[in-house]
Design an enzyme around this catalytic site. Sequence first.
Site, PDB file in Angstrom:
ATOM      1  N   TYR A  44     -12.084  -1.590  -3.432  1.00  0.00           N
ATOM      2  CA  TYR A  44     -12.603  -1.854  -2.088  1.00  0.00           C
ATOM      3  C   TYR A  44     -14.132  -1.728  -2.027  1.00  0.00           C
ATOM      4  O   TYR A  44     -14.684  -1.457  -0.954  1.00  0.00           O
ATOM      5  CB  TYR A  44     -11.942  -0.921  -1.071  1.00  0.00           C
ATOM      6  CG  TYR A  44     -10.606  -1.422  -0.545  1.00  0.00           C
ATOM      7  CD1 TYR A  44     -10.496  -2.677   0.071  1.00  0.00           C
ATOM      8  CD2 TYR A  44      -9.450  -0.651  -0.630  1.00  0.00           C
ATOM      9  CE1 TYR A  44      -9.280  -3.140   0.568  1.00  0.00           C
ATOM     10  CE2 TYR A  44      -8.225  -1.107  -0.132  1.00  0.00           C
ATOM     11  CZ  TYR A  44      -8.152  -2.351   0.467  1.00  0.00           C
ATOM     12  OH  TYR A  44      -6.960  -2.805   0.965  1.00  0.00           O
TER      13      TYR A  44
ATOM     14  N   HIS B 139      -1.950  -5.421   1.480  1.00  0.00           N
ATOM     15  CA  HIS B 139      -3.255  -6.044   1.249  1.00  0.00           C
ATOM     16  C   HIS B 139      -3.017  -7.478   0.805  1.00  0.00           C
ATOM     17  O   HIS B 139      -2.048  -7.760   0.104  1.00  0.00           O
ATOM     18  CB  HIS B 139      -4.013  -5.314   0.134  1.00  0.00           C
ATOM     19  CG  HIS B 139      -5.177  -6.118  -0.392  1.00  0.00           C
ATOM     20  ND1 HIS B 139      -6.405  -6.097   0.203  1.00  0.00           N
ATOM     21  CD2 HIS B 139      -5.255  -7.020  -1.410  1.00  0.00           C
ATOM     22  CE1 HIS B 139      -7.206  -6.939  -0.442  1.00  0.00           C
ATOM     23  NE2 HIS B 139      -6.529  -7.511  -1.424  1.00  0.00           N
TER      24      HIS B 139
ATOM     25  N   LYS C 239       0.832  -1.204   0.000  1.00  0.00           N
ATOM     26  CA  LYS C 239       0.000   0.000   0.000  1.00  0.00           C
ATOM     27  C   LYS C 239       0.877   1.270   0.000  1.00  0.00           C
ATOM     28  O   LYS C 239       2.098   1.183   0.208  1.00  0.00           O
ATOM     29  CB  LYS C 239      -0.914  -0.033   1.230  1.00  0.00           C
ATOM     30  CG  LYS C 239      -1.917  -1.211   1.209  1.00  0.00           C
ATOM     31  CD  LYS C 239      -2.846  -1.183   2.433  1.00  0.00           C
ATOM     32  CE  LYS C 239      -3.843  -2.334   2.400  1.00  0.00           C
ATOM     33  NZ  LYS C 239      -4.821  -2.271   3.525  1.00  0.00           N
TER      34      LYS C 239
ATOM     35  N   ASN D  55      -1.860  -0.067   6.954  1.00  0.00           N
ATOM     36  CA  ASN D  55      -1.279  -1.318   7.439  1.00  0.00           C
ATOM     37  C   ASN D  55      -0.423  -2.053   6.408  1.00  0.00           C
ATOM     38  O   ASN D  55      -0.333  -3.277   6.403  1.00  0.00           O
ATOM     39  CB  ASN D  55      -2.385  -2.215   8.012  1.00  0.00           C
ATOM     40  CG  ASN D  55      -3.477  -2.511   6.995  1.00  0.00           C
ATOM     41  OD1 ASN D  55      -3.347  -2.151   5.826  1.00  0.00           O
ATOM     42  ND2 ASN D  55      -4.531  -3.177   7.420  1.00  0.00           N
TER      43      ASN D  55
ATOM     44  N   GLU E 161      -9.690  -9.967  -7.658  1.00  0.00           N
ATOM     45  CA  GLU E 161      -8.692  -8.927  -7.378  1.00  0.00           C
ATOM     46  C   GLU E 161      -7.503  -9.008  -8.325  1.00  0.00           C
ATOM     47  O   GLU E 161      -6.976  -7.973  -8.737  1.00  0.00           O
ATOM     48  CB  GLU E 161      -8.230  -9.039  -5.923  1.00  0.00           C
ATOM     49  CG  GLU E 161      -9.349  -8.653  -4.959  1.00  0.00           C
ATOM     50  CD  GLU E 161      -8.950  -8.778  -3.496  1.00  0.00           C
ATOM     51  OE1 GLU E 161      -9.775  -8.434  -2.640  1.00  0.00           O
ATOM     52  OE2 GLU E 161      -7.800  -9.217  -3.211  1.00  0.00           O
TER      53      GLU E 161
HETATM   54  P1  ATP Z   1      -6.860  -6.079   3.236  1.00  0.00           P
HETATM   55  O1  ATP Z   1      -8.230  -6.369   2.642  1.00  0.00           O
HETATM   56  O2  ATP Z   1      -6.363  -4.683   2.927  1.00  0.00           O
HETATM   57  O3  ATP Z   1      -5.866  -7.137   2.937  1.00  0.00           O
HETATM   58  P2  ATP Z   1      -7.818  -7.091   5.732  1.00  0.00           P
HETATM   59  O4  ATP Z   1      -8.449  -8.157   4.896  1.00  0.00           O
HETATM   60  O5  ATP Z   1      -6.934  -7.481   6.844  1.00  0.00           O
HETATM   61  O6  ATP Z   1      -7.005  -6.095   4.826  1.00  0.00           O
HETATM   62  P3  ATP Z   1     -10.383  -5.782   5.726  1.00  0.00           P
HETATM   63  O7  ATP Z   1     -11.356  -6.024   6.806  1.00  0.00           O
HETATM   64  O8  ATP Z   1     -10.604  -6.428   4.392  1.00  0.00           O
HETATM   65  O9  ATP Z   1      -8.925  -6.131   6.300  1.00  0.00           O
HETATM   66  O10 ATP Z   1     -10.275  -4.216   5.534  1.00  0.00           O
HETATM   67  C1  ATP Z   1      -9.686  -3.680   4.375  1.00  0.00           C
HETATM   68  C2  ATP Z   1      -8.799  -2.529   4.763  1.00  0.00           C
HETATM   69  O11 ATP Z   1      -9.606  -1.484   5.283  1.00  0.00           O
HETATM   70  C3  ATP Z   1      -7.797  -2.835   5.871  1.00  0.00           C
HETATM   71  O12 ATP Z   1      -6.620  -3.433   5.432  1.00  0.00           O
HETATM   72  C4  ATP Z   1      -7.521  -1.440   6.389  1.00  0.00           C
HETATM   73  O13 ATP Z   1      -6.632  -0.739   5.519  1.00  0.00           O
HETATM   74  C5  ATP Z   1      -8.896  -0.805   6.307  1.00  0.00           C
HETATM   75  N1  ATP Z   1      -9.637  -0.964   7.553  1.00  0.00           N
HETATM   76  C6  ATP Z   1     -10.203  -2.094   8.043  1.00  0.00           C
HETATM   77  N2  ATP Z   1     -10.816  -1.886   9.219  1.00  0.00           N
HETATM   78  C7  ATP Z   1     -10.641  -0.566   9.488  1.00  0.00           C
HETATM   79  C8  ATP Z   1     -11.040   0.294  10.549  1.00  0.00           C
HETATM   80  N3  ATP Z   1     -11.750  -0.158  11.572  1.00  0.00           N
HETATM   81  N4  ATP Z   1     -10.666   1.594  10.476  1.00  0.00           N
HETATM   82  C9  ATP Z   1      -9.966   2.071   9.432  1.00  0.00           C
HETATM   83  N5  ATP Z   1      -9.561   1.317   8.386  1.00  0.00           N
HETATM   84  C10 ATP Z   1      -9.878   0.027   8.409  1.00  0.00           C
HETATM   85 MG    MG Z   2      -9.644  -7.771   3.200  1.00  0.00          MG
END
Ligand code: ATP
Ligand code: MG
Length: 146
Positions: A57, A123, A17, A120, A134
């Site tokens: 997203y 992805h 990211k 974080n 994706e």
């Molecule tokens: P990713 O899909 O990016 O691999 P993930 O599967 O661990 O991450 P998801 O629940 O799919 O997490 O959320 C997608 C992304 O949205 C997260 O990686 C993070 O960048 C953001 N995100 C998730 N939860 C929160 C939150 N509570 N507050 C802010 N941003 C969030």
């Molecule tokens: Mg995810």
Amino acid sequence: MHHMEDGTKQRTLSIVKPDGVGKGVIGEVVRRFEKEGIRIVAMRMLRLSRKQAEGFYAVHRERPFFASLTDFMSSGPIVAMVLEGDDVIARNRKIMGATDPAKADKGTIRADFAGSIEQNIVHGSDAPDTAVTEIRYFFSELDIVS
Ligand code: ATP
Ligand code: MG
């Protein structure tokens, strides 16, 4: 043309990211995949527009963090990769660590580098069907080496 049908070999989409690119950890992320025997079979750097980040997203569009997340994801260049290997979807998620870096296991990418639950670093696709969708968002089959 035949698809891989040995039952365990998978592909997944990984993204470094904008925060990961900004922090200079592209190489470190790639190293952690290669160290685990995961193969990179496609890779490109690009910057998503706001609309493209919203499309990627879209599953999260009703979440309260959607505007902030898509703003962040379009804030700078990213590196998109296709990873290939046995059980690579789950293995990649394990190497990444939990979404919230405060809850991520020691030694995971997110525990080591992430600044927040939103920013974080990486992805990773979460299931075989989302991996296919994706990967197609960023790559043509012709972009993927075999
Ligand atoms: P990713 O899909 O990016 O691999 P993930 O599967 O661990 O991450 P998801 O629940 O799919 O997490 O959320 C997608 C992304 O949205 C997260 O990686 C993070 O960048 C953001 N995100 C998730 N939860 C929160 C939150 N509570 N507050 C802010 N941003 C969030
Ligand atoms: Mg995810």
